[in-house]
Each structure stands twice: as structure tokens, then as C-alpha cells.
Write a protein that holds these residues in place. Structure first.
Motif, mmCIF file in Angstrom:
data_model
loop_
_atom_site.group_PDB
_atom_site.id
_atom_site.type_symbol
_atom_site.label_atom_id
_atom_site.label_comp_id
_atom_site.label_asym_id
_atom_site.label_seq_id
_atom_site.Cartn_x
_atom_site.Cartn_y
_atom_site.Cartn_z
ATOM 1 N N LEU A 245 39.702 4.261 14.713
ATOM 2 C CA LEU A 245 39.176 2.916 14.905
ATOM 3 C C LEU A 245 37.657 2.859 14.818
ATOM 4 O O LEU A 245 37.063 1.788 14.970
ATOM 5 N N GLN A 246 37.024 3.996 14.590
ATOM 6 C CA GLN A 246 35.565 4.033 14.564
ATOM 7 C C GLN A 246 34.959 3.040 13.566
ATOM 8 O O GLN A 246 34.013 2.326 13.913
ATOM 9 N N PRO A 247 35.467 2.955 12.307
ATOM 10 C CA PRO A 247 34.881 1.982 11.371
ATOM 11 C C PRO A 247 34.993 0.542 11.872
ATOM 12 O O PRO A 247 34.077 -0.262 11.673
ATOM 13 N N PHE A 248 36.089 0.217 12.534
ATOM 14 C CA PHE A 248 36.271 -1.127 13.075
ATOM 15 C C PHE A 248 35.222 -1.404 14.150
ATOM 16 O O PHE A 248 34.583 -2.467 14.155
ATOM 17 N N PHE A 249 35.021 -0.442 15.050
ATOM 18 C CA PHE A 249 34.061 -0.639 16.132
ATOM 19 C C PHE A 249 32.626 -0.680 15.611
ATOM 20 O O PHE A 249 31.782 -1.386 16.170
ATOM 21 N N THR A 250 32.350 0.068 14.547
ATOM 22 C CA THR A 250 31.007 0.044 13.967
ATOM 23 C C THR A 250 30.673 -1.350 13.450
ATOM 24 O O THR A 250 29.563 -1.856 13.646
ATOM 25 N N HIS A 251 31.642 -1.991 12.789
ATOM 26 C CA HIS A 251 31.428 -3.356 12.321
ATOM 27 C C HIS A 251 31.360 -4.336 13.490
ATOM 28 O O HIS A 251 30.704 -5.382 13.396
ATOM 29 N N LEU A 252 32.008 -3.995 14.585
ATOM 30 C CA LEU A 252 32.064 -4.886 15.735
ATOM 31 C C LEU A 252 30.681 -5.136 16.325
ATOM 32 O O LEU A 252 30.443 -6.167 16.958
ATOM 33 N N THR A 253 29.757 -4.204 16.129
ATOM 34 C CA THR A 253 28.397 -4.383 16.655
ATOM 35 C C THR A 253 27.695 -5.555 15.978
ATOM 36 O O THR A 253 26.735 -6.105 16.514
ATOM 37 N N LYS A 254 28.185 -5.935 14.783
ATOM 38 C CA LYS A 254 27.541 -7.016 14.023
ATOM 39 C C LYS A 254 28.384 -8.288 14.026
ATOM 40 O O LYS A 254 28.162 -9.179 13.213
ATOM 41 N N ARG A 255 29.347 -8.376 14.922
ATOM 42 C CA ARG A 255 30.293 -9.480 14.891
ATOM 43 C C ARG A 255 29.625 -10.795 15.298
ATOM 44 O O ARG A 255 28.596 -10.800 15.972
ATOM 45 N N PHE A 256 30.247 -11.897 14.921
ATOM 46 C CA PHE A 256 29.788 -13.211 15.319
ATOM 47 C C PHE A 256 30.149 -13.465 16.786
ATOM 48 O O PHE A 256 31.059 -12.853 17.332
ATOM 49 N N GLY A 257 29.445 -14.395 17.394
ATOM 50 C CA GLY A 257 29.657 -14.681 18.803
ATOM 51 C C GLY A 257 30.952 -15.379 19.131
ATOM 52 O O GLY A 257 31.263 -15.576 20.287
ATOM 53 N N ALA A 258 31.735 -15.790 18.121
ATOM 54 C CA ALA A 258 32.972 -16.521 18.396
ATOM 55 C C ALA A 258 34.034 -15.636 19.042
ATOM 56 O O ALA A 258 34.903 -16.126 19.748
ATOM 57 N N LEU A 259 34.015 -14.341 18.797
ATOM 58 C CA LEU A 259 35.057 -13.453 19.315
ATOM 59 C C LEU A 259 34.937 -13.316 20.830
ATOM 60 O O LEU A 259 33.919 -12.854 21.350
ATOM 61 N N THR A 260 36.011 -13.703 21.533
ATOM 62 C CA THR A 260 36.016 -13.606 22.995
ATOM 63 C C THR A 260 37.192 -12.796 23.522
ATOM 64 O O THR A 260 37.129 -12.293 24.642
ATOM 65 N N HIS A 261 38.280 -12.682 22.748
ATOM 66 C CA HIS A 261 39.479 -11.964 23.181
ATOM 67 C C HIS A 261 39.766 -10.832 22.193
ATOM 68 O O HIS A 261 39.928 -11.079 20.996
ATOM 69 N N LEU A 262 39.841 -9.617 22.697
ATOM 70 C CA LEU A 262 40.110 -8.454 21.853
ATOM 71 C C LEU A 262 41.196 -7.594 22.498
ATOM 72 O O LEU A 262 41.040 -7.119 23.624
ATOM 73 N N ASP A 263 42.303 -7.417 21.778
ATOM 74 C CA ASP A 263 43.432 -6.619 22.262
ATOM 75 C C ASP A 263 43.694 -5.491 21.269
ATOM 76 O O ASP A 263 44.092 -5.729 20.131
ATOM 77 N N LEU A 264 43.461 -4.263 21.692
ATOM 78 C CA LEU A 264 43.676 -3.080 20.852
ATOM 79 C C LEU A 264 44.699 -2.148 21.476
ATOM 80 O O LEU A 264 44.736 -0.957 21.148
ATOM 81 N N SER A 265 45.527 -2.657 22.337
ATOM 82 C CA SER A 265 46.460 -1.820 23.091
ATOM 83 C C SER A 265 47.408 -1.056 22.173
ATOM 84 O O SER A 265 47.856 -1.564 21.140
ATOM 85 N N GLY A 266 47.666 0.196 22.555
ATOM 86 C CA GLY A 266 48.602 1.016 21.803
ATOM 87 C C GLY A 266 48.011 1.713 20.601
ATOM 88 O O GLY A 266 48.723 2.410 19.874
ATOM 89 N N ASN A 267 46.709 1.573 20.358
ATOM 90 C CA ASN A 267 46.036 2.287 19.277
ATOM 91 C C ASN A 267 45.161 3.392 19.855
ATOM 92 O O ASN A 267 44.493 3.192 20.874
#
Length: 445
Positions: A245-267
Motif C-alpha cells: 500500500l506504500q504507493p497509495f499512501f505516498t499519493h495520499l500526502t497530496k490528496r484533496f481536503g474532501a477525503l474524510t473517511h478512509l477504510d483500509l481494513s483487511g489489507n
């Protein structure tokens, strides 16, 4: 493959494809639904460009048109069409842009081809002649139209059942959630064009890719989606078989402010992924819900993640639900959690079952907590060792729901809690003590 329309003969020069000098040659340009083609006069196809690769349409002179294109194979090349009369040039300009907007009706203007003409008023005249119908986007932000164009680009057949549902069912029910699990027959090859379509879609605010395997490039692509789409507020990726999941989290640092709910359970979250996630949580816009249940994170990883939340100055007043169940806290993670709880002012739900939590280092509670799930964590008695689950609960005065199943609660522990002045249990409406050996003594208490 494509519905085409013979459009015009042009004198074309393709520049940037090779270093060899090329002379302009007569070409026949054919416009399709998603592509345009250049043929020799004898009928041989010499060039094919998908609308995705069209980056700029410019007309520096009344009889000249320049199309700038790029893709992974060729970073930048230009197709120059000259010796057109002005009406034909402007009509070709207009039709090319119309073809793009028809293929990608909901794409933001920043992602659409750049347009220019000389003098500038020519461009205004060209666009005004397109009429108001060009701005028609279609159901759900034009999802199905853009999706079909992306499928054509990637050589993947479009799922017509998905298109029908998005066009007919979702708009009538005002649904703004895209749930991949609701569509049957989706294979790994189908996921990439779906994500690419969602990247520029303004209708959906929630995306759910749950209990389906996501290939590594799709994980990266989802991260890119969050850096480009300002409308997505909820992302649920549950049990996707993601090993990295590292590439996903790397992009997450540049995410827009709209994201408020994040569910990654089971990964699975390994050390590198945890470091990347910690950085994203520390520097990015605050989340209100974070679910990392069952991610198999080790104590050092959980320590990094929780400190990442703690160091975000806006997270303490925004995060109201945190689920870290099934990950290991032990001493490092528990210390980080204790510090986070002390700072949190909005955290109303904490789910931390089966985390090997050490109450001896959990020095603080949280006044905002209403629900706490500590099932499967051994509750050490206060007489045996300093610090216990009872001490922690006594520092959480607003609790209404407590889960202490499989926590090795003893009758003495229960008596200790009930004996306290203004017992926490007086305000609790839900208490789970299942699978604890309380016996008759505990029941009497």
C-alpha cells in the motif's frame, strides 16, 4: 472498432516522432468517436491518435492547425496541418474539440486539451459556434460516456450492465456512491478504466472497492485518483489482497481536503507502508473516520501511524472514529495511543480489540469517548500491576458502550469498578462481558 466519418484532406507534418526531417505530405484525416486517424491518399493508415492523448489544439494562422499529443510511448509530438482555407481549418478545430468533449463530458477544464488561436478572438468565435448542447454532461457526471472512452483507450470491452445501471438506476435514486461489489463479472482488467473514469468524475462522493482483488497498478492509480478528484469524501478498500500500500499512501500526502473517511481494513500494512501512511496522516487534511482493522501492523508500525495522527494539528479536533483492531500495539503502540487520546477532543469511538494493549503504559483516557471496544486485550487487575483497563475506563467519563469480551475480567475487577464512586457503569447502556470467567460471584456483583 470505431464509428468514423471522412472529414478532410490536409497537408500534414508529424514532428517529434523521429529525428529525421520529414516533408509535408497530403493526408486524409478521419474522425471517430474516440480517435482520429491520418491515412495516405492510397488508404494506408499512418497515424492514429486517441482523444486521451490530445493535449493541445492551436491555430497560429487562419490556414494552419497544430495538434500536440503525448502518451507513454511518445512523450510529445505534433501534427501540423497546413494549406487549409480558414473555414475548413476552423471547422476541423471545432470538430476535434467537440469529439474530445463528447468523449469526456465531465473532465475538468484543466485536464482538457489546451486551446489557442491567433488572433485570440478567433478562438471565441470557434467555441461559440459549438452551441450550448456541448455542455451537456449526462447522468452521474457523464460516467458511462467517459468510461467507454477509457475502455476504448485501454483495449478493454466496456461492461454494458455497469453503464446501464449508472445511467438508469443511480440517478433516479440520487445515489452518489460507486460500489464495485454491486456489479457482477468484474475482472482485474476492468478495474483500471473504472478508476481512471472516477478520477475526473464530479458526481460520486463515495467509492467502495470491497472484497475484490486489486492489482498493484490499481492501488497506485487509486492514490492518483485522490490527488486529482476534489469530490471524493469516502474511500473504502476492504480485503483487496493488497500486499503493498506504500504507493497509495505516498499519493495520499497530496490528496484533496474532501477525503474524510478512509477504510483500509483487511489489507496488509508493512513497515514501509506504515511510514508512508504516518507521513500522509501527519501532513494531509484531517480525517474524521479511519479504519485500519485487521491490517496486521506490528507495534513499531502502529507507533508510527498513531504518532502521525498526533502530530497533525487539525486531526485532534476532527477524528471521531478510530479502528485499529487486530494490529499489535504492545508497549510502543500503547504509549503512542495514550498520547493521542490525551490530545483528542472529538474522538467518540475507539475500536482496539485484540491489539495486545498494555494498560500499564496507558496513562490517559479521553473525555470525548462514548464507545470503546477492548475485546481480547488482557485486563490486568489493579492489585497485581499498576494500571488496568479499569483505571483507563475511569478516565473516560462519557462512555455509553463498552466491550470487554475475552478480556479476562475477574469478579474482583468487576467489584472494583462498581465500588468506585459515581461508577462509569451507571451511564453505560451497553456492556459486553462475554467469554470472561466471572462465575456466580461476578453475576452477583
Amino acid at each position: 472498432r470505431d464509428d468514423v466519418k471522412l472529414y478532410a484532406k490536409v497537408v500534414a507534418l508529424i514532428d517529434g516522432v523521429s529525428s529525421k526531417k520529414k516533408k509535408p505530405e497530403e493526408r486524409i484525416i478521419v474522425l471517430g468517436n474516440f480517435r482520429f486517424y491520418l491515412f495516405k491518399s492510397g488508404g494506408k493508415l499512418v497515424h492514429e491518435v486517441h482523444n486521451v492523448d490530445l493535449k493541445e489544439i492551436s491555430s497560429p494562422a487562419p490556414n494552419e492547425l497544430i495538434l500536440s499529443c503525448s502518451n507513454a510511448a511518445t512523450p510529445l509530438y505534433k501534427i501540423k496541418s497546413v494549406l487549409l482555407d480558414q473555414p475548413q481549418c476552423e471547422q476541423l478545430f471545432r470538430r476535434l474539440y467537440q469529439s474530445y468533449v463528447t468523449s469526456f463530458p465531465g473532465v475538468p477544464s484543466l485536464d482538457a486539451p489546451k486551446l489557442s488561436a491567433n488572433p485570440p478572438e478567433r478562438l471565441e468565435q470557434i467555441l461559440n459556434s459549438l452551441g450550448p448542447s456541448l455542455g451537456t454532461i449526462g447522468p452521474c457526471g457523464g460516467f458511462s460516456t467517459t468510461y467507454k472512452a477509457q475502455c476504448d483507450y485501454m483495449g478493454v470491452p466496456a461492461l454494458l450492465s455497469l453503464c446501464w445501471d449508472v445511467d438508469q438506476v443511480l440517478p433516479k435514486n440520487r445515489i452518489t456512491e460507486f460500489n464495485l461489489s454491486e456489479y457482477h463479472g468484474v475482472q482485474e482488467k476492468d478495474i483500471k478504466p473504472i478508476i481512471k473514469t472516477l478520477e475526473s468524475n464530479s458526481h460520486f462522493t463515495t467509492i467502495r472497492f470491497e472484497h475484490c482483488r486489486l492489482p498493484p497498478d490499481a492501488i497506485t492509480q487509486l492514490g492518483e485518483l485522490l490527488t486529482r478528484n476534489p469530490y471524493i469524501s469516502t474511500v473504502s478498500l476492504i480485503h483487496n489482497g493488497a500486499d503493498n500500500l506504500q504507493p497509495f499512501f505516498t499519493h495520499l500526502t497530496k490528496r484533496f481536503g474532501a477525503l474524510t473517511h478512509l477504510d483500509l481494513s483487511g489489507n496488509h500494512i508493512d513497515g514501509k507502508a506504515a511510514t508512508a501512511l504516518a507521513g500522509a496522516l501527519q501532513t494531509g487534511p484531517p480525517l474524521s473516520v479511519l479504519n485500519l482493522a485487521g491490517c496486521g501492523a506490528k507495534p513499531a508500525s502502529m507507533e508510527a501511524i498513531l504518532w502521525g495522527i498526533h502530530h497533525n494539528p487539525t486531526m485532534s479536533g476532527a477524528l471521531h472514529t478510530l479502528n485499529i483492531g487486530g494490529n499489535k500495539l504492545e508497549s510502543p503502540g500503547t504509549v503512542a495511543l495514550s498520547t493521542l487520546l490525551l490530545k483528542s477532543t472529538a474522538l467518540s469511538e475507539l475500536h482496539a480489540p485484540n491489539t495486545a494493549m498494555l494498560y500499564s503504559v496507558l496513562r490517559s483516557g479521553c473525555s470525548a469517548l462514548h464507545t470503546v471496544d477492548l475485546a481480547g486485550n488482557k485486563a490486568v487487575g489493579t492489585k497485581e500491576k499498576e494500571g488496568s483497563v479499569l483505571t483507563f475506563l475511569s478516565h473516560c467519563p462519557s462512555l455509553t458502550s463498552i466491550n470487554l469480551a475475552r478480556a479476562q475480567i475477574t469478579p474482583d475487577d468487576l467489584k472494583e469498578l462498581l465500588a468506585q464512586k459515581d461508577s462509569i457503569l451507571k451511564s453505560v447502556s451497553s456492556l459486553d462481558l462475554s467469554d470472561n470467567d466471572l462465575g456466580d460471584e461476578g453475576i452477583q456483583a
